[in-house]
Design an enzyme around this catalytic site. Structure first.
Site, short mmCIF file in Angstrom:
data_model
loop_
_atom_site.label_atom_id
_atom_site.label_comp_id
_atom_site.label_asym_id
_atom_site.label_seq_id
_atom_site.Cartn_x
_atom_site.Cartn_y
_atom_site.Cartn_z
N HIS A 152 -9.66 6.01 32.12
CA HIS A 152 -8.90 5.97 33.12
C HIS A 152 -9.55 5.59 34.68
O HIS A 152 -9.63 5.31 36.06
CB HIS A 152 -7.27 6.31 33.16
CG HIS A 152 -6.78 4.94 32.59
ND1 HIS A 152 -6.18 3.22 32.78
CD2 HIS A 152 -6.18 5.64 31.16
CE1 HIS A 152 -5.92 3.03 31.60
NE2 HIS A 152 -5.29 4.10 30.55
N GLN A 177 -2.84 5.52 36.98
CA GLN A 177 -1.91 4.55 36.44
C GLN A 177 -0.79 4.18 36.79
O GLN A 177 0.15 4.02 36.69
CB GLN A 177 -1.81 4.66 34.88
CG GLN A 177 -2.22 4.44 34.11
CD GLN A 177 -1.96 4.87 32.76
OE1 GLN A 177 -2.27 6.13 32.18
NE2 GLN A 177 -2.07 4.05 31.93
N HIS A 198 -9.70 8.41 25.84
CA HIS A 198 -8.75 7.51 26.60
C HIS A 198 -8.64 6.89 28.54
O HIS A 198 -8.71 6.97 29.28
CB HIS A 198 -7.41 7.26 25.45
CG HIS A 198 -6.76 5.95 25.78
ND1 HIS A 198 -6.34 4.87 25.78
CD2 HIS A 198 -5.46 6.24 27.21
CE1 HIS A 198 -5.93 3.97 26.20
NE2 HIS A 198 -5.54 4.73 27.08
N GLU A 199 -8.16 9.10 28.72
CA GLU A 199 -7.62 8.96 29.19
C GLU A 199 -8.56 9.17 30.69
O GLU A 199 -9.02 8.68 31.72
CB GLU A 199 -6.76 10.65 29.84
CG GLU A 199 -5.29 10.11 28.45
CD GLU A 199 -4.84 8.86 29.35
OE1 GLU A 199 -5.15 8.52 30.42
OE2 GLU A 199 -3.52 8.92 28.26
N CYS A 231 -1.27 1.46 25.70
CA CYS A 231 -1.78 2.25 26.82
C CYS A 231 -0.33 1.85 27.44
O CYS A 231 0.13 0.80 27.49
CB CYS A 231 -3.21 1.55 27.51
SG CYS A 231 -3.00 2.41 28.99
N LEU A 232 0.20 2.59 28.79
CA LEU A 232 1.50 2.21 29.12
C LEU A 232 1.25 1.10 30.16
O LEU A 232 1.61 0.24 30.48
CB LEU A 232 1.42 3.06 30.02
CG LEU A 232 2.50 4.31 28.92
CD1 LEU A 232 2.77 6.03 30.31
CD2 LEU A 232 4.04 3.66 28.56
N GLY A 249 0.43 10.31 27.32
CA GLY A 249 -0.77 10.50 27.97
C GLY A 249 -0.57 9.26 28.78
O GLY A 249 -0.48 8.64 29.19
C1 Y12 Z 1 -4.38 7.99 21.30
C2 Y12 Z 1 -4.32 6.96 21.68
C3 Y12 Z 1 -4.28 6.48 22.99
C4 Y12 Z 1 -3.58 7.50 23.88
C5 Y12 Z 1 -3.27 7.45 25.40
C6 Y12 Z 1 -1.78 7.39 25.78
N1 Y12 Z 1 -1.12 5.66 25.64
C7 Y12 Z 1 0.11 5.93 25.56
O1 Y12 Z 1 0.59 6.89 25.87
C8 Y12 Z 1 0.39 4.92 24.78
C9 Y12 Z 1 2.02 4.31 25.09
C10 Y12 Z 1 2.39 2.67 25.07
C11 Y12 Z 1 4.72 3.29 25.14
C12 Y12 Z 1 4.43 2.35 25.45
O2 Y12 Z 1 6.19 2.06 24.91
C13 Y12 Z 1 6.74 2.33 24.09
O3 Y12 Z 1 6.70 3.27 22.86
C14 Y12 Z 1 8.94 2.72 24.17
C15 Y12 Z 1 4.32 0.85 24.51
O4 Y12 Z 1 4.85 -0.49 23.76
C16 Y12 Z 1 5.18 -1.02 25.16
O5 Y12 Z 1 5.03 -0.61 26.57
C17 Y12 Z 1 5.96 -2.41 24.72
C18 Y12 Z 1 3.19 0.89 24.76
C19 Y12 Z 1 2.25 2.09 24.98
C20 Y12 Z 1 -3.47 8.71 23.61
C21 Y12 Z 1 -3.69 8.90 22.04
CO CO Z 2 -4.02 4.35 29.37
#
Ligand code: Y12
Ligand code: CO
Length: 179
Positions: free
Chosen positions: A149, A50, A145-146, A95-96, A45
């Protein structure tokens, strides 16, 4: 094009995003760039703020059981309005914009959402383009969550005082390690 992701504690993440009024080729290119950025960053997401654009646009592409994210399942949500919520649930969110940190957060279990898709700009189509979906489970959590933001809120603001303190300490450490 992959865009740079704005990360905490950048003040731009506290901005309230403005409604999208032009659903033109520029918006479409921007949404395509958001998608590319999210996939390249292993995200499910992403909100426009962001990637430094304070507009009320977000995308969600949940993974299936095999971890695949079929693009056909991509949701592009513009100018969302939550109409109804029900129940409560906890999920470990990430969260990214807050890399390396995950924490349990309480959200509504289900919700009803009204939004516009990427073509929602034409007045005549706009009403017809308004869609109502009932979102369950992870999709409901991702939407909340989004949408946070878009209001300038991060999931870490939902942590208890002591957990937030711990987060600030841990996060500073992660940031230092990166340098
Ligand atoms: C449930 C809860 C939160 C959401 C919001 C969207 N969140 C993400 O897309 C998070 C992504 C994310 C990716 C990461 O990178 C890797 O896994 C390689 C990360 O790790 C680091 O940055 C070290 C952290 C978050 C949607 C549904
Ligand atoms: Co986020």
């Amino acid at each position: 094009m992959i865009l740079p992701v704005v990360t905490y504690p950048d003040k731009r993440l506290k901005e309230r995003s403005e409604p999208v009024t032009r659903f033109d080729a520029g918006l479409h290119t921007f949404l395509d760039n958001m998608y590319e950025t999210m996939i390249a960053s292993n995200g499910i997401g992403l909100a426009a703020i962001q990637v430094a654009r304070p507009i009320r646009a977000l995308i969600i592409n949940l993974a299936d059981e095999e971890g695949h994210q079929p693009k056909e399942e991509l949701l592009e949500i513009i100018n969302p309005v939550i109409l109804e919520t029900d129940g409560s649930t906890f999920y470990q969110e990430g969260c990214l914009s807050v890399p390396g940190f995950y924490e349990d957060v309480e959200r509504f279990e289900t919700l009803t959402l009204r939004y516009q898709d990427r073509h929602g700009n034409e007045r005549t189509i706009r009403a017809g383009n308004e869609r109502t979906i009932r979102a369950d489970g992870l999709l409901s959590i991702a939407i909340q969550h989004e949408i946070d933001h878009l209001e300038g809120r991060l999931f870490i603001e939902k942590l208890s005082y002591s957990r937030r303190k711990k987060f600030e300490k841990e996060y500073k450490k992660i940031q230092k390690q990166k340098k």
